[in-house]
Design a protein around this motif. Structure first.
Motif, PDB file in Angstrom:
ATOM      1  N   SER A   1       0.715  -1.510  -0.149  1.00  0.00           N
ATOM      2  CA  SER A   1      -0.108  -0.002   0.029  1.00  0.00           C
ATOM      3  C   SER A   1       1.086   1.212   0.038  1.00  0.00           C
ATOM      4  CB  SER A   1      -0.672   0.047   1.211  1.00  0.00           C
ATOM      5  OG  SER A   1      -0.268  -0.057   2.447  1.00  0.00           O
ATOM      6  N   TYR A   2       0.538   2.161  -0.801  1.00  0.00           N
ATOM      7  CA  TYR A   2       1.221   3.353  -0.986  1.00  0.00           C
ATOM      8  C   TYR A   2       0.509   4.579  -1.034  1.00  0.00           C
ATOM      9  CZ  TYR A   2       4.677   6.919  -3.162  1.00  0.00           C
ATOM     10  OH  TYR A   2       5.402   7.822  -3.380  1.00  0.00           O
ATOM     11  N   PHE A   3       0.913   5.768  -0.488  1.00  0.00           N
ATOM     12  CA  PHE A   3       0.315   6.882  -0.637  1.00  0.00           C
ATOM     13  C   PHE A   3       1.340   8.332  -0.689  1.00  0.00           C
ATOM     14  CE2 PHE A   3       0.235   6.931   4.234  1.00  0.00           C
ATOM     15  CZ  PHE A   3       0.980   7.985   4.293  1.00  0.00           C
ATOM     16  N   ASN A   4       0.805   9.361  -1.618  1.00  0.00           N
ATOM     17  CA  ASN A   4       1.676  10.201  -1.588  1.00  0.00           C
ATOM     18  C   ASN A   4       0.724  11.700  -1.494  1.00  0.00           C
ATOM     19  OD1 ASN A   4       3.397  12.575  -2.282  1.00  0.00           O
ATOM     20  ND2 ASN A   4       4.199  11.513  -4.099  1.00  0.00           N
ATOM     21  N   PHE A   5       0.764  12.485  -0.492  1.00  0.00           N
ATOM     22  CA  PHE A   5       0.004  13.577  -0.487  1.00  0.00           C
ATOM     23  C   PHE A   5       0.818  14.858   0.015  1.00  0.00           C
ATOM     24  CE2 PHE A   5      -0.146  12.662   3.787  1.00  0.00           C
ATOM     25  CZ  PHE A   5      -0.533  13.871   4.493  1.00  0.00           C
ATOM     26  N   GLY A   6       0.002  15.877   0.024  1.00  0.00           N
ATOM     27  CA  GLY A   6       0.565  17.119   0.274  1.00  0.00           C
ATOM     28  C   GLY A   6      -0.217  18.444   0.131  1.00  0.00           C
ATOM     29  N   VAL A   7       0.598  19.642   0.312  1.00  0.00           N
ATOM     30  CA  VAL A   7      -0.338  20.767   0.356  1.00  0.00           C
ATOM     31  C   VAL A   7       0.654  22.034  -0.669  1.00  0.00           C
ATOM     32  CG1 VAL A   7      -0.975  22.922   1.492  1.00  0.00           C
ATOM     33  CG2 VAL A   7      -1.299  20.663   2.487  1.00  0.00           C
ATOM     34  N   ASN A   8      -0.131  22.380  -1.396  1.00  0.00           N
ATOM     35  CA  ASN A   8       0.415  23.460  -2.437  1.00  0.00           C
ATOM     36  C   ASN A   8       0.136  25.023  -2.035  1.00  0.00           C
ATOM     37  OD1 ASN A   8       1.304  21.559  -3.931  1.00  0.00           O
ATOM     38  ND2 ASN A   8      -0.501  21.448  -5.248  1.00  0.00           N
ATOM     39  N   VAL A   9       0.977  25.853  -2.137  1.00  0.00           N
ATOM     40  CA  VAL A   9       0.635  27.497  -1.782  1.00  0.00           C
ATOM     41  C   VAL A   9       1.282  28.036  -2.931  1.00  0.00           C
ATOM     42  CG1 VAL A   9       0.732  29.363  -0.235  1.00  0.00           C
ATOM     43  CG2 VAL A   9       0.523  27.210   0.813  1.00  0.00           C
ATOM     44  N   ARG A  10       0.568  28.548  -3.854  1.00  0.00           N
ATOM     45  CA  ARG A  10       0.925  29.262  -4.955  1.00  0.00           C
ATOM     46  C   ARG A  10       0.121  30.289  -5.580  1.00  0.00           C
ATOM     47  NH1 ARG A  10      -0.510  23.835  -8.842  1.00  0.00           N
ATOM     48  NH2 ARG A  10      -2.831  24.233  -8.705  1.00  0.00           N
ATOM     49  N   ASN A  11       0.859  31.214  -6.313  1.00  0.00           N
ATOM     50  CA  ASN A  11      -0.059  32.437  -7.063  1.00  0.00           C
ATOM     51  C   ASN A  11      -1.045  31.791  -7.958  1.00  0.00           C
ATOM     52  OD1 ASN A  11       2.935  33.824  -6.745  1.00  0.00           O
ATOM     53  ND2 ASN A  11       1.468  34.920  -5.725  1.00  0.00           N
ATOM     54  N   ASN A  12      -2.129  32.476  -8.260  1.00  0.00           N
ATOM     55  CA  ASN A  12      -3.116  32.262  -9.423  1.00  0.00           C
ATOM     56  C   ASN A  12      -2.582  32.734 -10.576  1.00  0.00           C
ATOM     57  OD1 ASN A  12      -5.122  30.797  -7.602  1.00  0.00           O
ATOM     58  ND2 ASN A  12      -5.013  32.913  -6.788  1.00  0.00           N
ATOM     59  N   ALA A  13      -3.128  32.135 -11.748  1.00  0.00           N
ATOM     60  CA  ALA A  13      -2.600  32.574 -13.162  1.00  0.00           C
ATOM     61  C   ALA A  13      -3.156  34.065 -13.131  1.00  0.00           C
ATOM     62  CB  ALA A  13      -3.517  31.936 -14.238  1.00  0.00           C
ATOM     63  N   ILE A  14      -4.167  34.461 -12.724  1.00  0.00           N
ATOM     64  CA  ILE A  14      -4.811  36.061 -12.782  1.00  0.00           C
ATOM     65  C   ILE A  14      -4.476  36.566 -11.289  1.00  0.00           C
ATOM     66  CG2 ILE A  14      -6.782  37.641 -13.041  1.00  0.00           C
ATOM     67  CD1 ILE A  14      -5.815  36.518 -15.785  1.00  0.00           C
ATOM     68  N   GLU A  15      -3.878  37.628 -11.214  1.00  0.00           N
ATOM     69  CA  GLU A  15      -3.852  38.265  -9.991  1.00  0.00           C
ATOM     70  C   GLU A  15      -5.142  38.391  -9.172  1.00  0.00           C
ATOM     71  OE1 GLU A  15      -2.551  39.424  -6.487  1.00  0.00           O
ATOM     72  OE2 GLU A  15      -1.207  38.470  -8.078  1.00  0.00           O
ATOM     73  N   ASN A  16      -5.122  37.978  -8.068  1.00  0.00           N
ATOM     74  CA  ASN A  16      -6.325  38.144  -7.299  1.00  0.00           C
ATOM     75  C   ASN A  16      -6.132  38.054  -5.537  1.00  0.00           C
ATOM     76  OD1 ASN A  16      -5.983  35.560  -6.579  1.00  0.00           O
ATOM     77  ND2 ASN A  16      -8.080  34.720  -7.349  1.00  0.00           N
ATOM     78  N   GLY A  17      -5.145  38.798  -5.084  1.00  0.00           N
ATOM     79  CA  GLY A  17      -4.666  38.914  -3.888  1.00  0.00           C
ATOM     80  C   GLY A  17      -3.731  37.791  -3.510  1.00  0.00           C
TER      81      GLY A  17
END
Length: 500
Positions: free
Chosen positions: A111-127
């Motif tokens: 059994s195998y899993f791979n997960f995580g979290v991304n924090v990134r800018n959007n394609a169109i600036e919105n804060g």
């Protein structure tokens, strides 16, 4: 006297009992974690079990030029290149993985899993940057079976092994993964065959209802620089994927195929009064018959004789009604970099158009797609390597599909777009890319990499002019020449991996 002796004996027994209660009790032996050498480095026995587990993961930082969120700009709103999109963006992410294996009478239970979290800018600036959770892999393997979220069995070429940005000219899902159930037969000497039942919705690239002349969304199915509004019916069965593969000391090779059901919802309109009377896109309008989409492909990876770490790898595929097997991460193409517009509609099928009495059709016309990627990687030193990648994709429509699209006249392209010359309503297009990535590993499990890429869209509807009837992500309404467009992109990565 007897009373005194009895009292003395009782006192002695009480004292002895108290002293025995104070004596140390023998502690249970400590069970130390033992190294498990059955599956390679990094595995340990889970205490009290015969299961081995390896914990891994990484922390990554990336910065992008003309590729926010790690995606090339031809498939998202960045391609408009006004002052709205982020042409510089950053991303931080972490991944955590666990691989647990147990030997059984049926072979290895894994059994195998791979997960995580991304924090990134959007394609169109919105804060503020957006935060998302990613479950890339989560599967169980037992006695030849694979159940869960894994890579499609159509894939052979690994884009992430040769580049930093998301590859768009191969059928692999890369880090996305997909839900599937598969079985693999092992014939010995590295020869195997697999049959996989895979998520049909994940493989879908949409069906476009061409509507009618007054209300069409055109073959793009949407306005440029936005996602296609698909008219696909709900999935009724999985995609069927199979491959035959050989793995040897020289590398690996694979041939593969896929079969999928392609269907639409309901006709936008037809000749029946009940449909034209207000029931458009409902059961009163009927629907096209389903068709079978299919794809075939081949992949090859060669280890160079002078150094097995130097590799040549590639994959090519042809699809009809199954475009994702040629370019899984692709979608509608749109680019505006040098004053003009380059456009391309990416889908599995089109249907509809004007009413059948006026030359329309309720039959699905399956889209033909072919293309592939080839890459070479060379190690200059054990800690420094460079890869070069070329990718190409061609999308072609049947003669009947072209006639349906041409019947839409000046609105054959998409929402809020009018073409100046309806005779130029030819939706065929192609896209190609060259890229190079260099990775430096100064110490074990620590990488610094840089990628530079050039992408060009050879536009559909060439030789004409498109008029935007309303603004689009800051691009003013007005006329734009439909001509080929190109763009440079770059990415920087710093990554610390933690596994033995």
């Amino acid at each position: 006297m007897k009373t005194i002796l009895a009292a003395s004996a009782a006192s002695v027994l009480t004292a002895a009992a108290a002293q025995s209660a104070d004596l140390p009790v023998k502690a249970k032996a400590v069970e130390y974690v033992r190294i498990c050498s059955l599956y390679g480095a990094g595995y340990y026995y889970i205490p009290g079990t015969d299961t081995c587990i390896k914990i891994g993961g990484y922390v990554r930082f990336e910065a992008y030029h003309n590729a926010p969120q790690g995606a090339y700009p031809v498939n998202n709103a960045t391609g408009v290149f006004t002052r709205l999109p982020n042409t510089f963006a950053m991303q931080s992410r972490f991944r955590l993985s666990a691989d647990a294996r147990t030997q059984t009478e049926y072979g290895t239970l894994r059994s195998y899993f791979n997960f995580g979290v991304n924090v990134r800018n959007n394609a169109i600036e919105n804060g503020a940057p957006s935060t998302s959770v990613a479950l890339e892999r989560a599967f169980i393997q037992f006695a030849g079976f694979t159940f869960g979220r894994s890579e499609t069995f159509f894939a052979h070429y690994s884009a992430s092994s040769f580049g930093l940005l998301t590859g768009t000219f191969d059928g692999g899902t890369s880090s996305t993964g997909m839900n599937l159930a598969a079985y693999t037969w092992q014939f010995g000497n590295g020869l195997s065959a697999s049959l996989s039942l895979e998520d049909s919705n994940a493989h879908s690239k949409g069906v476009v209802d061409l509507g009618n002349a007054a209300n069409t969304a055109g073959v793009l199915g949407a306005a440029p620089f936005s996602s296609n509004a698909s008219d696909s019916m709900g999935a009724r069965m999985p995609d069927f994927v199979g491959n035959i593969r050989v793995d040897q000391a020289w590398g690996s090779a694979q041939i593969m195929g896929a079969l999928r059901e392609v269907g639409a919802r309901y006709n936008f309109t037809n000749s029946s009064p009940t449909c034209n009377g207000g029931g458009t896109n409902t059961t009163s309008c009927g629907h096209p018959d389903e068709k079978w989409g299919w794809a075939v492909g081949a992949g090859l990876t060669l280890k160079m004789p002078w150094d097995s770490k130097d590799t040549l790898s590639g994959q090519i595929a042809y699809a009809k009604g199954a475009s994702s097997y040629v370019a899984f991460a692709n979608s509608n193409n749109a680019l505006h970099t040098s004053g003009g517009l380059a456009l391309g509609a990416f889908n599995d099928a089109v249907f509809g158009g004007v009413t059948p009495a006026e030359g329309g059709s309720t039959e699905l016309e399956l889209t033909e797609t072919w293309g592939g990627s080839v890459a070479f990687q060379h190690y200059w030193t054990p800690s420094l390597r460079t890869s070069w990648v070329f990718g190409y994709m061609s999308v072609q429509y049947t003669d009947r599909a072209k006639a349906l699209i041409a019947n839409l006249g000046s609105r054959c392209i998409g929402t809020n777009v009018v073409i100046s010359n309806p005779a130029a309503c030819d939706p065929d297009f192609s896209t190609w890319r060259v890229s190079s990535r260099t990775m430096w590993t100064p110490v074990r499990n620590f990488d610094v990499g840089l990628e530079v890429a050039y992408t060009e869209v050879n536009t559909a509807f060439g030789g004409s002019t498109a008029t935007l009837t309303s603004s689009n992500n800051g691009l003013a309404a007005g006329s734009y020449a439909l001509e080929d467009q190109g763009v440079w992109s770059a990415a920087l990565r710093v990554q610390r991996s933690f596994w033995p």
